[in-house]
Design a protein around this motif. Sequence first.
Motif, PDB file in Angstrom:
ATOM      1  N   ILE A  21       0.836  -1.208   0.000  1.00  0.00           N
ATOM      2  CA  ILE A  21       0.000   0.000   0.000  1.00  0.00           C
ATOM      3  C   ILE A  21       0.866   1.251   0.000  1.00  0.00           C
ATOM      4  CG2 ILE A  21      -1.654   1.312   1.396  1.00  0.00           C
ATOM      5  CD1 ILE A  21      -2.889  -1.331   2.226  1.00  0.00           C
TER       6      ILE A  21
ATOM      7  N   PRO B 194      -2.920   4.788  -5.224  1.00  0.00           N
ATOM      8  CA  PRO B 194      -4.233   4.531  -4.614  1.00  0.00           C
ATOM      9  C   PRO B 194      -5.160   3.706  -5.492  1.00  0.00           C
ATOM     10  CG  PRO B 194      -3.592   6.797  -4.241  1.00  0.00           C
ATOM     11  CD  PRO B 194      -2.577   6.230  -5.191  1.00  0.00           C
TER      12      PRO B 194
ATOM     13  N   HIS C 193      -5.096   0.021  -4.671  1.00  0.00           N
ATOM     14  CA  HIS C 193      -5.458  -0.434  -3.317  1.00  0.00           C
ATOM     15  C   HIS C 193      -6.640  -1.402  -3.299  1.00  0.00           C
ATOM     16  CE1 HIS C 193      -3.295   3.180  -1.210  1.00  0.00           C
ATOM     17  NE2 HIS C 193      -2.476   2.403  -1.915  1.00  0.00           N
TER      18      HIS C 193
END
Length: 459
Positions: free
Chosen positions: A67, A72, A75
């Motif tokens: 992560i 993002p 994710h």
Amino acid sequence: MANRLTAGLRRLLPRSLLARSVLIILVPMLILQAVALQLFYGGHLDVISRRLTGGVAGDVAFVAELIRREPPEQHPWIFREAAWRLELGLAFEQGGQIQPGERRSSRSLLPLEEDLNNALGERVRARFDTDWQSDPRSIIIRVQLPDGVLHVEAPRKRLFTATLYLFVIWLVGSALLLSGVAVLFMKNQVRAIRRLAAAADAFGLGRDLGAIKPEGASEVRQAAAAFNRMRERIRRFVGQRTEMLAGISHDLRTPLTRMRLGITMLPRAAETEEDIAALTQDMEEMERMIAAYLTFARGEGTEQVRPADLVELVQDVAAKARRSGAAVEVASPASLALPLRPDAVRRSLANLIDNARRHAKRIAVAVDTVARTEPGGPGGVGADRDAHALWAQVTVDDDGPGIPAGEREDAFRPFSSGSPDGTGLGLAIARDIVRAHGGDILLEESPLGGLRARLRLPV
């Protein structure tokens, strides 16, 4: 110091044979299991705990690193893969911060929490905390990342192994099983010893319950067989002695009867009347002494024990004493039933009252019950019995000269007479009868100023 320590350990030990035997079996077993448990905790469990917590910590560290490095938009894919392949539930708190504070720890006896914290500290390389109490099925791990907080839910089953439960079940189950077997086995052995003790006690009190059945271990069976042989020998000896004494009584009474007949046929004259009266009195004294000696030697063992009213026996003996001219007062309850040999106890009571009548003018008899724990009870008699049981007590007080304290025990010795018209067997016969019932007779100072005879029998 060593003596006090030994005395303290003896007080801590149970008194019954059953409890001591079970303790002898269980203590080594518990020590062995404690050693095994210590070895398990210190060796096998410690290794397994470090490996399991290391695996969970490695997965958390791997996910946290992904992560941190991936953008993002990747994710969601990481969250799906972690839930499917690693069984980890993930959530990301954007911009969150882990506040310093106490970690919510568990109350487990296992070293899992400490091992997990150590493993996370080695692998995550970031601030983190763990929560063991919020979810009973999961452990919540929070990891501080540069742009937020990663929440990880790790299932508790990943930190536990079935061997742990099997080991605990084996410890507890084997302890319970061995305890049950030990208690049942020793209970059967102790039951045989208790029956032997009860039979010996009953036989000693004149209650012949017959031969006991040998049972239990070979040593207990041997003791029971020896008791049965002893019982038969004692019964045979008592029977032979009774027959012999009956013959002696007959042989002694026959010449006495001829002498009495000869004295009766002597010519009466004024100058011989006094001599004849003296001879007659001597003959009666000889018959009375022979009867007392034979009674003492024969004992009262032939009479069987049966329920009887002690108050009724006391009233009968007191009534006979009154007819002989004695002033006897009796204070008693309406009745007091207990197992005894009535004729023997009646003779014992008559000897006590007759002894008081020869030395005093006033006699007071009281019947009641007292606790066996009361001071002044029969010394050494019934001391190991139920402390909550009762004594049936008969006290005979008189206003005579009494007996000095140092000479009271000697008064129970055979042929020890404090008066010229006594044989010295009255108190000896009385105590012998009462002790055969499991009680005793004590001599004390009387409130009337003379002697008190305290007779106690087990209820």
